[in-house]
Write a protein that holds these residues in place. Structure first.
Motif, PDB file in Angstrom:
ATOM      1  N   ILE A  35       0.853  -1.183   0.000  1.00  0.00           N
ATOM      2  CA  ILE A  35       0.000   0.000   0.000  1.00  0.00           C
ATOM      3  C   ILE A  35       0.891   1.237   0.000  1.00  0.00           C
ATOM      4  O   ILE A  35       1.781   1.362   0.827  1.00  0.00           O
ATOM      5  N   ILE A  36       0.633   2.120  -0.948  1.00  0.00           N
ATOM      6  CA  ILE A  36       1.377   3.376  -1.052  1.00  0.00           C
ATOM      7  C   ILE A  36       0.628   4.476  -0.315  1.00  0.00           C
ATOM      8  O   ILE A  36       1.207   5.301   0.362  1.00  0.00           O
ATOM      9  N   SER A  37      -0.670   4.504  -0.475  1.00  0.00           N
ATOM     10  CA  SER A  37      -1.507   5.527   0.130  1.00  0.00           C
ATOM     11  C   SER A  37      -2.850   4.897   0.483  1.00  0.00           C
ATOM     12  O   SER A  37      -3.429   4.188  -0.326  1.00  0.00           O
ATOM     13  N   GLU A  38      -3.290   5.160   1.701  1.00  0.00           N
ATOM     14  CA  GLU A  38      -4.572   4.591   2.119  1.00  0.00           C
ATOM     15  C   GLU A  38      -5.459   5.614   2.814  1.00  0.00           C
ATOM     16  O   GLU A  38      -6.654   5.631   2.613  1.00  0.00           O
ATOM     17  N   ASN A  39      -4.879   6.474   3.620  1.00  0.00           N
ATOM     18  CA  ASN A  39      -5.684   7.388   4.423  1.00  0.00           C
ATOM     19  C   ASN A  39      -5.678   8.819   3.921  1.00  0.00           C
ATOM     20  O   ASN A  39      -6.397   9.650   4.432  1.00  0.00           O
ATOM     21  N   THR A  40      -4.836   9.122   2.946  1.00  0.00           N
ATOM     22  CA  THR A  40      -4.788  10.468   2.393  1.00  0.00           C
ATOM     23  C   THR A  40      -4.866  10.380   0.879  1.00  0.00           C
ATOM     24  O   THR A  40      -4.463   9.395   0.272  1.00  0.00           O
ATOM     25  N   ASP A  41      -5.383  11.403   0.265  1.00  0.00           N
ATOM     26  CA  ASP A  41      -5.494  11.476  -1.191  1.00  0.00           C
ATOM     27  C   ASP A  41      -6.158  10.224  -1.758  1.00  0.00           C
ATOM     28  O   ASP A  41      -7.203   9.831  -1.303  1.00  0.00           O
ATOM     29  N   PHE A  42      -5.511   9.584  -2.732  1.00  0.00           N
ATOM     30  CA  PHE A  42      -6.082   8.402  -3.364  1.00  0.00           C
ATOM     31  C   PHE A  42      -5.558   7.123  -2.721  1.00  0.00           C
ATOM     32  O   PHE A  42      -4.435   7.090  -2.226  1.00  0.00           O
ATOM     33  N   LYS A  43      -6.363   6.075  -2.751  1.00  0.00           N
ATOM     34  CA  LYS A  43      -5.938   4.770  -2.239  1.00  0.00           C
ATOM     35  C   LYS A  43      -5.206   4.047  -3.360  1.00  0.00           C
ATOM     36  O   LYS A  43      -5.782   3.795  -4.421  1.00  0.00           O
ATOM     37  N   VAL A  44      -3.915   3.732  -3.110  1.00  0.00           N
ATOM     38  CA  VAL A  44      -3.035   3.221  -4.160  1.00  0.00           C
ATOM     39  C   VAL A  44      -2.215   2.054  -3.638  1.00  0.00           C
ATOM     40  O   VAL A  44      -1.743   2.061  -2.501  1.00  0.00           O
ATOM     41  N   VAL A  45      -2.034   1.048  -4.500  1.00  0.00           N
ATOM     42  CA  VAL A  45      -1.179  -0.101  -4.195  1.00  0.00           C
ATOM     43  C   VAL A  45      -0.126  -0.217  -5.297  1.00  0.00           C
ATOM     44  O   VAL A  45      -0.471  -0.201  -6.482  1.00  0.00           O
ATOM     45  N   GLU A  46       1.132  -0.320  -4.896  1.00  0.00           N
ATOM     46  CA  GLU A  46       2.213  -0.579  -5.845  1.00  0.00           C
ATOM     47  C   GLU A  46       2.331  -2.091  -6.010  1.00  0.00           C
ATOM     48  O   GLU A  46       2.379  -2.823  -5.021  1.00  0.00           O
ATOM     49  N   VAL A  47       2.355  -2.556  -7.250  1.00  0.00           N
ATOM     50  CA  VAL A  47       2.404  -3.999  -7.505  1.00  0.00           C
ATOM     51  C   VAL A  47       3.167  -4.262  -8.805  1.00  0.00           C
ATOM     52  O   VAL A  47       3.017  -3.522  -9.774  1.00  0.00           O
ATOM     53  N   SER A  48       3.982  -5.289  -8.792  1.00  0.00           N
ATOM     54  CA  SER A  48       4.742  -5.633  -9.989  1.00  0.00           C
ATOM     55  C   SER A  48       3.827  -6.235 -11.051  1.00  0.00           C
ATOM     56  O   SER A  48       2.766  -6.799 -10.746  1.00  0.00           O
ATOM     57  N   ARG A  49       4.246  -6.125 -12.273  1.00  0.00           N
ATOM     58  CA  ARG A  49       3.481  -6.702 -13.387  1.00  0.00           C
ATOM     59  C   ARG A  49       3.372  -8.214 -13.221  1.00  0.00           C
ATOM     60  O   ARG A  49       2.318  -8.806 -13.464  1.00  0.00           O
ATOM     61  N   THR A  50       4.463  -8.841 -12.783  1.00  0.00           N
ATOM     62  CA  THR A  50       4.464 -10.294 -12.592  1.00  0.00           C
ATOM     63  C   THR A  50       3.418 -10.719 -11.571  1.00  0.00           C
ATOM     64  O   THR A  50       2.637 -11.633 -11.806  1.00  0.00           O
ATOM     65  N   GLU A  51       3.392 -10.034 -10.431  1.00  0.00           N
ATOM     66  CA  GLU A  51       2.418 -10.375  -9.391  1.00  0.00           C
ATOM     67  C   GLU A  51       0.996 -10.066  -9.858  1.00  0.00           C
ATOM     68  O   GLU A  51       0.066 -10.834  -9.588  1.00  0.00           O
ATOM     69  N   LEU A  52       0.825  -8.960 -10.571  1.00  0.00           N
ATOM     70  CA  LEU A  52      -0.489  -8.614 -11.099  1.00  0.00           C
ATOM     71  C   LEU A  52      -1.003  -9.714 -12.016  1.00  0.00           C
ATOM     72  O   LEU A  52      -2.150 -10.147 -11.904  1.00  0.00           O
ATOM     73  N   MET A  53      -0.132 -10.192 -12.891  1.00  0.00           N
ATOM     74  CA  MET A  53      -0.526 -11.244 -13.829  1.00  0.00           C
ATOM     75  C   MET A  53      -0.794 -12.570 -13.110  1.00  0.00           C
ATOM     76  O   MET A  53      -1.721 -13.290 -13.468  1.00  0.00           O
ATOM     77  N   ASP A  54       0.012 -12.884 -12.091  1.00  0.00           N
ATOM     78  CA  ASP A  54      -0.207 -14.116 -11.332  1.00  0.00           C
ATOM     79  C   ASP A  54      -1.577 -14.120 -10.667  1.00  0.00           C
ATOM     80  O   ASP A  54      -2.289 -15.124 -10.697  1.00  0.00           O
ATOM     81  N   LYS A  55      -1.934 -12.991 -10.058  1.00  0.00           N
ATOM     82  CA  LYS A  55      -3.184 -12.930  -9.294  1.00  0.00           C
ATOM     83  C   LYS A  55      -4.405 -12.612 -10.159  1.00  0.00           C
ATOM     84  O   LYS A  55      -5.481 -13.154  -9.929  1.00  0.00           O
ATOM     85  N   LEU A  56      -4.243 -11.696 -11.110  1.00  0.00           N
ATOM     86  CA  LEU A  56      -5.406 -11.217 -11.852  1.00  0.00           C
ATOM     87  C   LEU A  56      -5.423 -11.608 -13.318  1.00  0.00           C
ATOM     88  O   LEU A  56      -6.406 -11.354 -14.013  1.00  0.00           O
ATOM     89  N   GLY A  57      -4.362 -12.229 -13.796  1.00  0.00           N
ATOM     90  CA  GLY A  57      -4.344 -12.709 -15.177  1.00  0.00           C
ATOM     91  C   GLY A  57      -5.520 -13.625 -15.485  1.00  0.00           C
ATOM     92  O   GLY A  57      -6.186 -13.470 -16.513  1.00  0.00           O
ATOM     93  N   PRO A  58      -5.827 -14.576 -14.570  1.00  0.00           N
ATOM     94  CA  PRO A  58      -6.978 -15.455 -14.821  1.00  0.00           C
ATOM     95  C   PRO A  58      -8.320 -14.703 -14.891  1.00  0.00           C
ATOM     96  O   PRO A  58      -9.296 -15.206 -15.427  1.00  0.00           O
ATOM     97  N   LEU A  59      -8.344 -13.487 -14.357  1.00  0.00           N
ATOM     98  CA  LEU A  59      -9.572 -12.679 -14.396  1.00  0.00           C
ATOM     99  C   LEU A  59      -9.579 -11.719 -15.582  1.00  0.00           C
ATOM    100  O   LEU A  59     -10.484 -10.903 -15.714  1.00  0.00           O
TER     101      LEU A  59
END
Length: 89
Positions: A4-28
């Motif tokens: 998590i990069i930002s949660e309580n101020t401004d925008f809620k943002v998560v930094e995530v690698s492309r590899t991890e993104l594809m592992d978790k959300l590629g099937p979706l």
């Protein structure tokens, strides 16, 4: 590892690698490309209010040119909670 990069101020943002993104959300259907410029960065940023994954350049442009709108809080909260569950953070 997604973090998590930002949660309580401004925008809620998560930094995530492309590899991890594809592992978790590629099937979706995630393609691991920036939702603004279609680049394929090694690491990007999930911006909950947009429900989009952005490359560092597009993320910085978005953050510099936008301010949170309280009317979007409900959607941002729902998408942020879902993303955190998917990545166990």
């Amino acid at each position: 590892m997604a973090k998590i990069i930002s949660e309580n101020t401004d925008f809620k943002v998560v930094e995530v690698s492309r590899t991890e993104l594809m592992d978790k959300l590629g099937p979706l259907g995630s393609k691991g490309v920036c939702d603004f410029c279609m680049s394929e960065p090694e690491t990007g940023y999930y911006v909950a209010v947009l429900d989009q994954w952005l490359c560092p350049k597009c993320y910085n442009e978005f953050i510099q040119n936008n301010t949170p709108d309280p009317r979007d809080n409900w959607f941002e909260d729902v998408r942020f909670a879902w993303f955190k569950r998917q990545f166990h953070i």
